[in-house]
Design a protein around this motif. Structure first.
Motif, PDB file in Angstrom:
ATOM      1  N   PRO A   1     -12.279   0.516   3.312  1.00  0.00           N
ATOM      2  CA  PRO A   1     -12.328   1.972   3.480  1.00  0.00           C
ATOM      3  C   PRO A   1     -11.959   2.382   4.914  1.00  0.00           C
TER       4      PRO A   1
ATOM      5  N   MET B   1       0.837  -1.211   0.000  1.00  0.00           N
ATOM      6  CA  MET B   1       0.000   0.000   0.000  1.00  0.00           C
ATOM      7  C   MET B   1       0.867   1.255   0.000  1.00  0.00           C
TER       8      MET B   1
ATOM      9  N   THR C   1      -2.226  -2.369   7.308  1.00  0.00           N
ATOM     10  CA  THR C   1      -3.543  -1.765   7.060  1.00  0.00           C
ATOM     11  C   THR C   1      -4.468  -2.737   6.328  1.00  0.00           C
ATOM     12  N   ALA C   2      -5.735  -2.777   6.742  1.00  0.00           N
ATOM     13  CA  ALA C   2      -6.710  -3.645   6.065  1.00  0.00           C
ATOM     14  C   ALA C   2      -7.144  -2.993   4.755  1.00  0.00           C
TER      15      ALA C   2
HETATM   16  N1  ASP Z   1      -8.772   1.986   1.781  1.00  0.00           N
HETATM   17  C1  ASP Z   1      -7.407   1.560   1.578  1.00  0.00           C
HETATM   18  C2  ASP Z   1      -7.374   0.322   0.722  1.00  0.00           C
HETATM   19  O1  ASP Z   1      -8.321  -0.441   0.691  1.00  0.00           O
HETATM   20  C3  ASP Z   1      -6.688   1.319   2.842  1.00  0.00           C
HETATM   21  C4  ASP Z   1      -6.521   2.627   3.582  1.00  0.00           C
HETATM   22  O2  ASP Z   1      -7.495   3.079   4.205  1.00  0.00           O
HETATM   23  O3  ASP Z   1      -5.437   3.209   3.497  1.00  0.00           O
HETATM   24  O4  ASP Z   1      -6.381   0.092   0.062  1.00  0.00           O
END
Ligand code: ASP
Length: 243
Positions: free
Chosen positions: A181, A136, A177-178
């Motif tokens: 959202p 990410m 991180t998941a």
């Molecule tokens: N929403 C992001 C994703 O699904 C994760 C985040 O909130 O940074 O990649």
């Protein structure tokens, strides 16, 4: 312990159900709370606060788009794919990620795009699900920027060593991180506490999270495909993109 042990199992089960209910209740009222907090912040600090948010988003979007266009172009070129072909096929997952704010939801679209880029099934079926959960870049960039933003907002000076910690914490935080959202917002608790920043900062960042999450998710999923293209080359496969 047979029958007698069931009381303990039942107790733990009730504890688990109780925690789920408490979290549900908090999540139900969270939007109202964030709205009230935003109203209070803006009434306290006036247009200054709006200006600070606008500059944060400007910098985040600027860096994210730079990363998408420049860094991913370099990665796919090293993988033997023309950046134009990459951008053309990546556009749909980019938009889906931007609007759903979830890497997990975008996964099927990213797989379709990888197929169009000519990546063999056995490659992207392994790399993309892993990438969706651990890779990410957009989130790492966001978490590092948020730490700097909150430090500046609270007037907390950061030493060069703390800058290093911010980078390290954002890297680890983004991996943890998941792919849902707001996942990156929750992990700010980890990043802020590593650097010793006030956790109230998470409430401040929650106000603009819808906008910040959209671009970071789009960058996250695009990075997964750029790396998949590069790995395809390293593994000795040949790309056969559709036009
Ligand atoms: N929403 C992001 C994703 O699904 C994760 C985040 O909130 O940074 O990649």
């Amino acid at each position: 312990m047979g029958e007698r042990g069931r009381a303990v199992a039942r107790f733990l089960e009730l504890g688990s159900e109780l925690s789920i209910r408490i979290v549900r209740l908090i999540m139900y009222y969270a939007p109202v709370a964030v709205f009230c907090y935003a109203a209070w912040l803006i009434s306290q600090y006036g247009p200054e606060m709006l200006k600070a948010y606008a500059s944060f988003l400007g910098v985040q979007y600027g860096f994210s788009i730079f990363h998408f266009i420049v860094v991913y172009s370099i990665i796919v070129t090293l993988g033997g794919l023309s950046p134009l072909t990459y951008f053309k096929h990546q556009l749909t997952p980019f938009i889906v990620a931007f609007t759903t704010r979830s890497s997990a939801v975008t996964l099927p679209y990213n797989m379709e795009a990888a197929k169009r880029m000519g990546v063999p099934d056995e490659m992207f079926r392994v790399t993309l699900p892993i990438g969706a959960t651990v890779n990410m870049d957009g989130t790492a960039l966001y978490q590092a920027l948020s730490a700097l933003f909150i430090a500046q907002l609270f007037g907390i000076p950061l030493s060069p060593a703390q800058y290093g910690l911010v980078i390290f914490a954002a890297l680890v935080g983004s991996v943890a991180t998941a792919a849902i959202p707001g996942g990156g917002l929750v992990m700010l608790a980890f990043v802020f506490s590593v650097v010793g920043l006030p956790l109230e900062g998470i409430g401040i960042m929650a106000v603009i999270d819808t906008f910040a999450d959209a671009i970071r998710t789009a960058i996250n999923v695009s990075g997964d495909n750029a790396c998949t293209v590069f790995l395809t080359k390293i593994m000795g496969y040949k790309l056969t993109p559709t036009s």
